[in-house]
Write a protein that holds these residues in place. Sequence first.
Motif, PDB file in Angstrom:
ATOM      1  N   GLY B  65       0.844  -1.199   0.000  1.00 53.51           N
ATOM      2  CA  GLY B  65       0.000   0.000   0.000  1.00 53.51           C
ATOM      3  C   GLY B  65       0.878   1.246   0.000  1.00 53.51           C
ATOM      4  N   VAL B  66       0.302   2.334  -0.470  1.00 56.10           N
ATOM      5  CA  VAL B  66       1.084   3.566  -0.585  1.00 56.10           C
ATOM      6  C   VAL B  66       0.300   4.753  -0.017  1.00 56.10           C
ATOM      7  CG1 VAL B  66       2.256   5.150  -2.173  1.00 56.10           C
ATOM      8  CG2 VAL B  66       2.244   2.701  -2.670  1.00 56.10           C
ATOM      9  N   ILE B  67       0.958   5.525   0.832  1.00 58.98           N
ATOM     10  CA  ILE B  67       0.398   6.805   1.277  1.00 58.98           C
ATOM     11  C   ILE B  67       1.108   7.888   0.490  1.00 58.98           C
ATOM     12  CG2 ILE B  67       0.205   8.438   3.208  1.00 58.98           C
ATOM     13  CD1 ILE B  67       0.031   6.046   5.087  1.00 58.98           C
ATOM     14  N   GLU B  68       0.334   8.751  -0.135  1.00 54.65           N
ATOM     15  CA  GLU B  68       0.915   9.806  -0.961  1.00 54.65           C
ATOM     16  C   GLU B  68       0.760  11.154  -0.261  1.00 54.65           C
ATOM     17  OE1 GLU B  68       2.623   9.908  -3.622  1.00 54.65           O
ATOM     18  OE2 GLU B  68       2.509   7.837  -4.324  1.00 54.65           O
ATOM     19  N   GLY B  69       1.857  11.831  -0.042  1.00 58.11           N
ATOM     20  CA  GLY B  69       1.794  13.162   0.556  1.00 58.11           C
ATOM     21  C   GLY B  69       2.064  14.228  -0.495  1.00 58.11           C
ATOM     22  N   ASP B  70       1.137  15.129  -0.647  1.00 60.68           N
ATOM     23  CA  ASP B  70       1.334  16.236  -1.578  1.00 60.68           C
ATOM     24  C   ASP B  70       0.680  17.474  -1.012  1.00 60.68           C
ATOM     25  OD1 ASP B  70       2.670  15.574  -4.208  1.00 60.68           O
ATOM     26  OD2 ASP B  70       1.253  13.912  -4.064  1.00 60.68           O
ATOM     27  N   ILE B  71       1.055  18.614  -1.531  1.00 58.98           N
ATOM     28  CA  ILE B  71       0.425  19.845  -1.072  1.00 58.98           C
ATOM     29  C   ILE B  71      -1.019  19.903  -1.579  1.00 58.98           C
ATOM     30  CG2 ILE B  71       0.492  22.368  -1.264  1.00 58.98           C
ATOM     31  CD1 ILE B  71       3.546  22.140  -1.001  1.00 58.98           C
ATOM     32  N   GLU B  72      -1.202  19.617  -2.833  1.00 60.83           N
ATOM     33  CA  GLU B  72      -2.559  19.554  -3.402  1.00 60.83           C
ATOM     34  C   GLU B  72      -2.662  18.382  -4.392  1.00 60.83           C
ATOM     35  OE1 GLU B  72      -4.902  21.332  -2.195  1.00 60.83           O
ATOM     36  OE2 GLU B  72      -3.930  23.130  -1.400  1.00 60.83           O
ATOM     37  N   LYS B  82      -3.756   3.039 -10.365  1.00 67.11           N
ATOM     38  CA  LYS B  82      -3.758   2.557 -11.744  1.00 67.11           C
ATOM     39  C   LYS B  82      -2.955   1.264 -11.905  1.00 67.11           C
ATOM     40  CE  LYS B  82      -4.612   6.023 -14.739  1.00 67.11           C
ATOM     41  NZ  LYS B  82      -4.196   7.277 -15.379  1.00 67.11           N
ATOM     42  N   ILE B  83      -1.924   1.071 -11.077  1.00 69.92           N
ATOM     43  CA  ILE B  83      -1.181  -0.187 -11.182  1.00 69.92           C
ATOM     44  C   ILE B  83      -1.734  -1.246 -10.219  1.00 69.92           C
ATOM     45  CG2 ILE B  83       0.956   0.892 -12.034  1.00 69.92           C
ATOM     46  CD1 ILE B  83       2.091   0.388  -9.134  1.00 69.92           C
ATOM     47  N   GLY B  84      -2.908  -0.962  -9.666  1.00 63.11           N
ATOM     48  CA  GLY B  84      -3.608  -1.985  -8.888  1.00 63.11           C
ATOM     49  C   GLY B  84      -3.258  -2.032  -7.411  1.00 63.11           C
ATOM     50  N   LEU B  85      -2.695  -0.968  -6.895  1.00 61.51           N
ATOM     51  CA  LEU B  85      -2.365  -0.957  -5.466  1.00 61.51           C
ATOM     52  C   LEU B  85      -3.252   0.046  -4.730  1.00 61.51           C
ATOM     53  CD1 LEU B  85       1.551  -0.858  -5.581  1.00 61.51           C
ATOM     54  CD2 LEU B  85       0.087  -2.843  -5.308  1.00 61.51           C
ATOM     55  N   PRO B  86      -3.585  -0.254  -3.472  1.00 59.42           N
ATOM     56  CA  PRO B  86      -4.349   0.727  -2.705  1.00 59.42           C
ATOM     57  C   PRO B  86      -3.465   1.937  -2.370  1.00 59.42           C
ATOM     58  CG  PRO B  86      -3.720  -1.113  -1.287  1.00 59.42           C
ATOM     59  CD  PRO B  86      -3.276  -1.466  -2.685  1.00 59.42           C
ATOM     60  N   ALA B  87      -4.048   3.118  -2.475  1.00 56.08           N
ATOM     61  CA  ALA B  87      -3.279   4.333  -2.174  1.00 56.08           C
ATOM     62  C   ALA B  87      -4.165   5.307  -1.428  1.00 56.08           C
ATOM     63  CB  ALA B  87      -2.763   4.955  -3.457  1.00 56.08           C
ATOM     64  N   TRP B  88      -3.567   5.991  -0.472  1.00 56.06           N
ATOM     65  CA  TRP B  88      -4.283   7.000   0.313  1.00 56.06           C
ATOM     66  C   TRP B  88      -3.563   8.323   0.144  1.00 56.06           C
ATOM     67  CZ3 TRP B  88      -2.618   2.240   1.773  1.00 56.06           C
ATOM     68  CH2 TRP B  88      -3.612   1.291   1.967  1.00 56.06           C
ATOM     69  N   GLN B  89      -4.292   9.329  -0.277  1.00 55.93           N
ATOM     70  CA  GLN B  89      -3.665  10.633  -0.507  1.00 55.93           C
ATOM     71  C   GLN B  89      -3.834  11.516   0.721  1.00 55.93           C
ATOM     72  OE1 GLN B  89      -2.269  11.765  -3.792  1.00 55.93           O
ATOM     73  NE2 GLN B  89      -1.390  13.283  -2.406  1.00 55.93           N
ATOM     74  N   ILE B  90      -2.734  12.079   1.184  1.00 56.57           N
ATOM     75  CA  ILE B  90      -2.815  13.132   2.203  1.00 56.57           C
ATOM     76  C   ILE B  90      -2.450  14.429   1.513  1.00 56.57           C
ATOM     77  CG2 ILE B  90      -1.894  14.043   4.378  1.00 56.57           C
ATOM     78  CD1 ILE B  90      -1.152  11.219   5.205  1.00 56.57           C
ATOM     79  N   THR B  91      -3.373  15.388   1.493  1.00 56.97           N
ATOM     80  CA  THR B  91      -3.014  16.705   0.950  1.00 56.97           C
ATOM     81  C   THR B  91      -2.809  17.646   2.127  1.00 56.97           C
ATOM     82  OG1 THR B  91      -5.361  17.022   0.561  1.00 56.97           O
ATOM     83  CG2 THR B  91      -4.018  16.622  -1.370  1.00 56.97           C
ATOM     84  N   THR B  92      -1.657  18.307   2.124  1.00 57.30           N
ATOM     85  CA  THR B  92      -1.292  19.123   3.285  1.00 57.30           C
ATOM     86  C   THR B  92      -1.773  20.567   3.144  1.00 57.30           C
ATOM     87  OG1 THR B  92       0.820  19.760   2.327  1.00 57.30           O
ATOM     88  CG2 THR B  92       0.800  17.730   3.628  1.00 57.30           C
ATOM     89  N   HIS B  93      -2.291  20.941   1.973  1.00 61.45           N
ATOM     90  CA  HIS B  93      -2.770  22.313   1.718  1.00 61.45           C
ATOM     91  C   HIS B  93      -1.754  23.369   2.115  1.00 61.45           C
ATOM     92  CE1 HIS B  93      -6.501  20.377   0.792  1.00 61.45           C
ATOM     93  NE2 HIS B  93      -6.570  19.870   2.010  1.00 61.45           N
ATOM     94  N   GLY B  94      -0.548  23.194   1.676  1.00 61.27           N
ATOM     95  CA  GLY B  94       0.457  24.228   1.923  1.00 61.27           C
ATOM     96  C   GLY B  94       1.630  23.769   2.761  1.00 61.27           C
ATOM     97  N   ALA B  95       1.393  22.841   3.674  1.00 61.47           N
ATOM     98  CA  ALA B  95       2.510  22.407   4.527  1.00 61.47           C
ATOM     99  C   ALA B  95       3.533  21.641   3.690  1.00 61.47           C
ATOM    100  CB  ALA B  95       2.011  21.557   5.679  1.00 61.47           C
ATOM    101  N   CYS B  96       4.811  21.872   4.023  1.00 62.20           N
ATOM    102  CA  CYS B  96       5.913  21.389   3.195  1.00 62.20           C
ATOM    103  C   CYS B  96       6.395  19.998   3.581  1.00 62.20           C
ATOM    104  CB  CYS B  96       7.059  22.381   3.314  1.00 62.20           C
ATOM    105  SG  CYS B  96       7.420  22.788   5.043  1.00 62.20           S
ATOM    106  N   HIS B  97       5.677  19.315   4.465  1.00 62.18           N
ATOM    107  CA  HIS B  97       6.131  18.019   4.967  1.00 62.18           C
ATOM    108  C   HIS B  97       4.939  17.277   5.548  1.00 62.18           C
ATOM    109  CE1 HIS B  97       5.951  20.848   8.331  1.00 62.18           C
ATOM    110  NE2 HIS B  97       5.550  19.801   9.019  1.00 62.18           N
TER     111      HIS B  97
END
Lengths: 119, 225
Positions: B65-72, B82-97
């Motif tokens: 599984g993959v957790i994805e951290g991005d600003i947006e 798309k490659i068949g793995l579960p993924a959870w997106q965390i959007t930080t809305h501006g935070a750099c980490h």
Amino acid sequence: MHELSIVADLFTIIEEQSRQVGAKRVTKVRVLIGELSGVVPELFRTAFHSYKKGTIADKARLEIKVTRVKFKCHGCGKEIKTGDISSPDFSYACPFCGSREVELISGRDLYLEKLEIET
Amino acid sequence: MEKSKKEVLVLEDILGSNKKIASSIRKKLEDKGILAANLLSSPGSGKTTLLEKIGLKLKDRYRVGVIEGDIETERDAERIRKIGLPAWQITTHGACHLEAKMLARIFDQIPADLNFLFIENVGNLVCPASFDLGESLRFVLLSVPEGDDKPRKYPEAFITSQVFVITKADLLPYLPFDADRVTAEALEINPKLEVFRTSAITGEGIEPLCQYLEKKLQELRTKNA
């Protein structure tokens, strides 16, 4: 610019400490910032003074002590206090025995050292 | 009446609250036999692409599984799904980490039967290094186009990592990037680093990296047994 999130955590500790000791107001905050903590003292200062508004430390001064990097050498067992990490002759190897098996023992720390309060 | 001033010695770790949450996440993950890796690098150095390659290699034999951290945006999580793995997106809305508390908020969504959990941090070689997320392994990636002078410029990321991955190695013939020099410099900062040279285009280094991850998972299982 992660200093603001760190300052937010600092204020959580300040508020809690103030409650515990019955402070009416915090007048000075002293923090220790490790040279390798990834925190830039000047940005920390800016974040501190913008965050403090409306808190118990509204008028507080901020003192920052930058703590130098210290290693322990696994080759000869000596503790190594280093010079400025940005300098070109800064080395991650032991200056006594040349060993590269050195372990960082301080320099990553971020501490609230003390508060000056009014009761 | 004169106000009385006094000094109070505190000596409290400012990141203590993050570290506490991170330790509890690490314990929960390790008890379940989940090996978690936190990936740090600048934007565009190929974290998501590396995870696609590793994910495709591991997914037949392991639950990944993959957790994805991005600003947006949810873009990276969509690529992983798309490659068949579960993924959870965390959007930080501006935070750099990413911070441990952001993971704690979505922790219940992580299936207990995963083997590998990859956490792709926000693209940034500086700030994420200060925040423990409860991972067992930290990766720092450096792509060939970024230049070979980075380890000493960004020491914290290299000091706190266990694995150093040079990505886009297929570009080595075209760019003045000395892979041996950068490896030596990274090892000078942190002699315990495991170093891999990878290319998502040619597939170079992906297999050894997967073997290393399998070995680490095995070590975790042995520890838990």
